[in-house]
Scaffold this motif. Sequence first.
Motif, PDB file in Angstrom:
ATOM      1  N   ASP A  86       5.828   4.934 -10.134  1.00 27.29           N
ATOM      2  CA  ASP A  86       4.954   4.645  -9.006  1.00 27.29           C
ATOM      3  C   ASP A  86       5.347   3.345  -8.314  1.00 27.29           C
ATOM      4  O   ASP A  86       5.319   3.258  -7.091  1.00 27.29           O
ATOM      5  CB  ASP A  86       3.500   4.557  -9.468  1.00 27.29           C
ATOM      6  CG  ASP A  86       2.935   5.900  -9.886  1.00 27.29           C
ATOM      7  OD1 ASP A  86       3.519   6.932  -9.490  1.00 27.29           O
ATOM      8  OD2 ASP A  86       1.922   5.919 -10.602  1.00 27.29           O
ATOM      9  N   ALA A  87       5.716   2.352  -9.072  1.00 25.05           N
ATOM     10  CA  ALA A  87       6.126   1.080  -8.489  1.00 25.05           C
ATOM     11  C   ALA A  87       7.394   1.253  -7.662  1.00 25.05           C
ATOM     12  O   ALA A  87       7.519   0.679  -6.577  1.00 25.05           O
ATOM     13  CB  ALA A  87       6.342   0.046  -9.586  1.00 25.05           C
ATOM     14  N   GLU A  88       8.318   2.064  -8.158  1.00 22.44           N
ATOM     15  CA  GLU A  88       9.553   2.309  -7.401  1.00 22.44           C
ATOM     16  C   GLU A  88       9.255   3.060  -6.113  1.00 22.44           C
ATOM     17  O   GLU A  88       9.835   2.752  -5.065  1.00 22.44           O
ATOM     18  CB  GLU A  88      10.533   3.102  -8.257  1.00 22.44           C
ATOM     19  CG  GLU A  88      11.110   2.319  -9.417  1.00 22.44           C
ATOM     20  CD  GLU A  88      11.969   3.186 -10.326  1.00 22.44           C
ATOM     21  OE1 GLU A  88      12.244   4.348  -9.977  1.00 22.44           O
ATOM     22  OE2 GLU A  88      12.367   2.686 -11.399  1.00 22.44           O
ATOM     23  N   ILE A  89       8.350   4.018  -6.175  1.00 23.85           N
ATOM     24  CA  ILE A  89       7.987   4.775  -4.968  1.00 23.85           C
ATOM     25  C   ILE A  89       7.337   3.851  -3.952  1.00 23.85           C
ATOM     26  O   ILE A  89       7.644   3.919  -2.754  1.00 23.85           O
ATOM     27  CB  ILE A  89       7.053   5.949  -5.335  1.00 23.85           C
ATOM     28  CG1 ILE A  89       7.834   7.006  -6.120  1.00 23.85           C
ATOM     29  CG2 ILE A  89       6.440   6.568  -4.091  1.00 23.85           C
ATOM     30  CD1 ILE A  89       6.975   8.115  -6.682  1.00 23.85           C
ATOM     31  N   LEU A  90       6.440   2.981  -4.402  1.00 21.95           N
ATOM     32  CA  LEU A  90       5.793   2.048  -3.492  1.00 21.95           C
ATOM     33  C   LEU A  90       6.787   1.093  -2.852  1.00 21.95           C
ATOM     34  O   LEU A  90       6.690   0.780  -1.665  1.00 21.95           O
ATOM     35  CB  LEU A  90       4.695   1.273  -4.218  1.00 21.95           C
ATOM     36  CG  LEU A  90       3.471   2.089  -4.635  1.00 21.95           C
ATOM     37  CD1 LEU A  90       2.522   1.234  -5.455  1.00 21.95           C
ATOM     38  CD2 LEU A  90       2.774   2.659  -3.420  1.00 21.95           C
ATOM     39  N   LYS A  91       7.757   0.620  -3.635  1.00 24.34           N
ATOM     40  CA  LYS A  91       8.793  -0.263  -3.077  1.00 24.34           C
ATOM     41  C   LYS A  91       9.617   0.480  -2.030  1.00 24.34           C
ATOM     42  O   LYS A  91       9.957  -0.071  -0.984  1.00 24.34           O
ATOM     43  CB  LYS A  91       9.698  -0.780  -4.185  1.00 24.34           C
ATOM     44  CG  LYS A  91       9.070  -1.837  -5.055  1.00 24.34           C
ATOM     45  CD  LYS A  91      10.036  -2.295  -6.140  1.00 24.34           C
ATOM     46  CE  LYS A  91       9.395  -3.273  -7.100  1.00 24.34           C
ATOM     47  NZ  LYS A  91      10.314  -3.673  -8.180  1.00 24.34           N
ATOM     48  N   LYS A  92       9.941   1.738  -2.325  1.00 17.88           N
ATOM     49  CA  LYS A  92      10.744   2.530  -1.392  1.00 17.88           C
ATOM     50  C   LYS A  92       9.965   2.769  -0.092  1.00 17.88           C
ATOM     51  O   LYS A  92      10.526   2.654   1.004  1.00 17.88           O
ATOM     52  CB  LYS A  92      11.110   3.866  -2.043  1.00 17.88           C
ATOM     53  CG  LYS A  92      12.086   4.682  -1.270  1.00 17.88           C
ATOM     54  CD  LYS A  92      12.489   5.920  -2.059  1.00 17.88           C
ATOM     55  CE  LYS A  92      13.554   6.707  -1.327  1.00 17.88           C
ATOM     56  NZ  LYS A  92      13.949   7.901  -2.073  1.00 17.88           N
ATOM     57  N   GLN A  93       8.669   3.063  -0.206  1.00 13.28           N
ATOM     58  CA  GLN A  93       7.857   3.273   0.991  1.00 13.28           C
ATOM     59  C   GLN A  93       7.737   1.985   1.808  1.00 13.28           C
ATOM     60  O   GLN A  93       7.786   2.021   3.035  1.00 13.28           O
ATOM     61  CB  GLN A  93       6.471   3.776   0.600  1.00 13.28           C
ATOM     62  CG  GLN A  93       6.453   5.199   0.112  1.00 13.28           C
ATOM     63  CD  GLN A  93       5.077   5.626  -0.374  1.00 13.28           C
ATOM     64  OE1 GLN A  93       4.195   4.808  -0.592  1.00 13.28           O
ATOM     65  NE2 GLN A  93       4.923   6.924  -0.554  1.00 13.28           N
TER      66      GLN A  93
END
Length: 182
Positions: free
Chosen positions: A84-91
């Motif tokens: 989830d943290a990686e997805i948020l960073k990517k967004q």
Amino acid sequence: MKWTPRLALVCVVGCWLCPETLPAGWTDILPGRSWSAQFYGARRYVKPIAPQTQQPTPPATLSPTPPPLPGTTPPARPQTNTVDAEILKKQAAQKAEALKRTIEFQKKRAEQGSAVAQFDLGKRYLTGDGLEKNFQEARKWFEAAAKQGHTGAAARLEEVGKLEAAAAAAAAAAARKAEPSP
């Protein structure tokens, strides 16, 4: 007197199509009601709705967690999901890239003479949305948009003037405080 038979026909047809307008028991005398017995008025299809009474919800009783006993360690916090943290960073990176492209496009259109782009770019400089706040640049773009007849640019020019005056007054007050008193 010519209307009497026609009026009677209209009344019979009307009663045949809308039986809820007839007094009770009169629907039996109408011919041909067997095939259309399913057609009744809306009153027969809709059930009356009783007023809903809402039950009061009991107050939530929260039991506070007791403090840890001396000499014990508190329970460990659950691990955050790294996916989830990686997805948020990517967004966040995608939003930043989209904002950068939007600003570049607005600058290009503003330099070409688009009053809307000039106004939007002035707003970005005024509020610091994607760009560093710069009242001089905001004034430049608002003046360019106002010269082309943009209606909101004149009001924003007044706002820029008030903000510049407030910033100058704050800077002067800070300079007076920085000076040592004799």
